[in-house]
Every structure is written in C-alpha cells, then in structure tokens.
Scaffold this active site. Structure first.
Site, PDB file in Angstrom:
ATOM      1  N   HIS A 158     -91.486  24.892 123.600  1.00 58.99           N
ATOM      2  CA  HIS A 158     -90.479  24.412 122.860  1.00 58.99           C
ATOM      3  C   HIS A 158     -89.476  23.571 123.178  1.00 58.99           C
ATOM      4  O   HIS A 158     -88.786  24.196 124.289  1.00 58.99           O
ATOM      5  CB  HIS A 158     -89.963  25.376 122.036  1.00 58.99           C
ATOM      6  N   ASP A 200     -85.766  35.036 127.626  1.00 60.64           N
ATOM      7  CA  ASP A 200     -85.483  34.517 126.419  1.00 60.64           C
ATOM      8  C   ASP A 200     -84.245  35.185 125.760  1.00 60.64           C
ATOM      9  O   ASP A 200     -83.630  34.758 124.994  1.00 60.64           O
ATOM     10  CB  ASP A 200     -86.507  34.184 125.243  1.00 60.64           C
ATOM     11  N   ASP A 221     -83.271  38.238 117.122  1.00 58.37           N
ATOM     12  CA  ASP A 221     -84.240  37.329 117.256  1.00 58.37           C
ATOM     13  C   ASP A 221     -85.746  37.721 116.784  1.00 58.37           C
ATOM     14  O   ASP A 221     -86.192  38.621 117.226  1.00 58.37           O
ATOM     15  CB  ASP A 221     -84.270  37.050 118.858  1.00 58.37           C
TER      16      ASP A 221
END
Length: 207
Positions: A12, A76, A91
């Site tokens: 990404h 992350d 998330d």
C-alpha cells in the site's frame, strides 16, 4: 516522499507529493522496479530479505523507540499510534486492533477478531446464526431479535468498550467505514498509518 505499508497481500503506497495512495499485489509486485526513495513498514516476513537488498528502500522499524511499545507489537499498530496524540485507534482489518494513546504515549491495547472472522464464527455455531451484522443497532437497548443479538455480542460490546475510554475514536483499516455507525463522533482516517510514518521519519531526522 513515497511511503509504503506492506502487508501479507499488498504493497500500500502513499505518494506524498501527489497526495494519492494506491496498492500493488504482493505476490506479483517487484519492489526492485521502484527507483524513488521509499520509506516502509512491513509485516510480511517473507519479503524482508528482498527489501533489505534495495538501497532506496528504508525500513522504519529501527527508527521506533520500542521502549514505548512492546517487542512483538505489529509495526502497523505502532505507526498508527505515532499518528495520534490522544485517542483510541480502531484498526479494522482481518483482525480489529484497539490501541489507547494518552499524551502521545501508548497505554496498551487489545486484539479482536475482524468482522469477517466474527461472522464466520457465528455461522460455524449454527446456520440459524448466519446473519449479516446490523451496524445501526441501538447500543442503549438490549436486543430483542436474533440479528441484533448477534450484532450486539460481536460488535456492540466492542463499541461500548472503545467509547468507555472517553477519548476521541480514530477508525482506520479496510472495514473501518462499516464500524462508523457504532460511534457517535468517530474520526474516519483511512490513511492514518501514513501520518504516523511521516512522524516517525521526522523524529528520526530522515527528512
């Protein structure tokens, strides 16, 4: 500045100069084909050795002050926490991670099954529980039908836990938009990780 969040299925990217993000398939994409400098975080262990051979790819993991987190915490999650000064970060991906940040410091967090995993769990229990979730359910009332009972048990209690901290709620991840109706004033931040990555880069003096 080109940023990249590497997962198990995709690269990404966020192009800071153009203000746009895009994805590349992890199985087919060759990172050696990128000539620009790239700052990245990576949870895909099978790719790490290839990335370390590329001089223009900079891993942000060594730039983290791990005393503020814990050694096995996903990078992350760390990046998302770095983006927020005060709040609860939800998330929502294959798993739902919930992390609390106060005064710019990580307080702790927990991991919950993702929306798809929760739905599959109910289906495995009984075909009668194979129902879509009602994300618009009323959390101030106990359910009186099967769909709402499943929804409340799967996600209603999670929403109450998150709201109970009395902090701003930040929603990110692929299923974040689904969860928005569960909160009164959520902050929808699909690119939150990239904001955190930029802060990590600034702290490390890399730009």
């Amino acid at each position: 500045m080109l940023l990249c969040d590497i997962g198990n299925t995709s690269f990404h990217f966020y192009d800071d100069t153009q203000g746009r993000d895009y994805r590349e398939d992890a199985a087919a994409f060759d990172p050696a084909g990128v000539t620009l400098p790239v700052y990245y975080i990576n949870v895909n262990a099978s790719l790490q050795s290839r990335l370390e051979m590329l001089e223009n790819w900079t891993d942000l993991r060594p730039c983290i002050n791990w005393h503020d987190y814990y050694a096995t915490m996903g990078i992350d999650r760390v990046a998302a926490c770095e983006a927020v000064e005060e709040g609860v970060i939800v998330d929502a991906g294959s798993a739902i991670t919930v992390d609390v940040v106060r005064g710019g410091r990580f307080q702790g967090g927990f991991i919950y099954p993702g929306v798809s995993a929760l739905a599959e769990t109910y289906h495995r229990i009984s075909p009668r529980l194979d129902s879509s979730f009602n994300f618009d359910m009323q959390l101030d009332k106990m359910p009186k039908n099967t769909r709402d009972a499943i929804s409340y048990g799967a996600l209603g209690l999670l929403a109450k836990e998150v709201s109970g901290y009395g902090l701003p709620v930040y929603l990110t991840g692929g299923d974040a938009s689904l969860l928005m109706p569960l909160f009164s004033t959520p902050n929808y931040e699909p690119l939150l990780l990239f904001s955190g990555m930029k802060k990590i880069i600034q702290k490390a003096g890399l730009c």
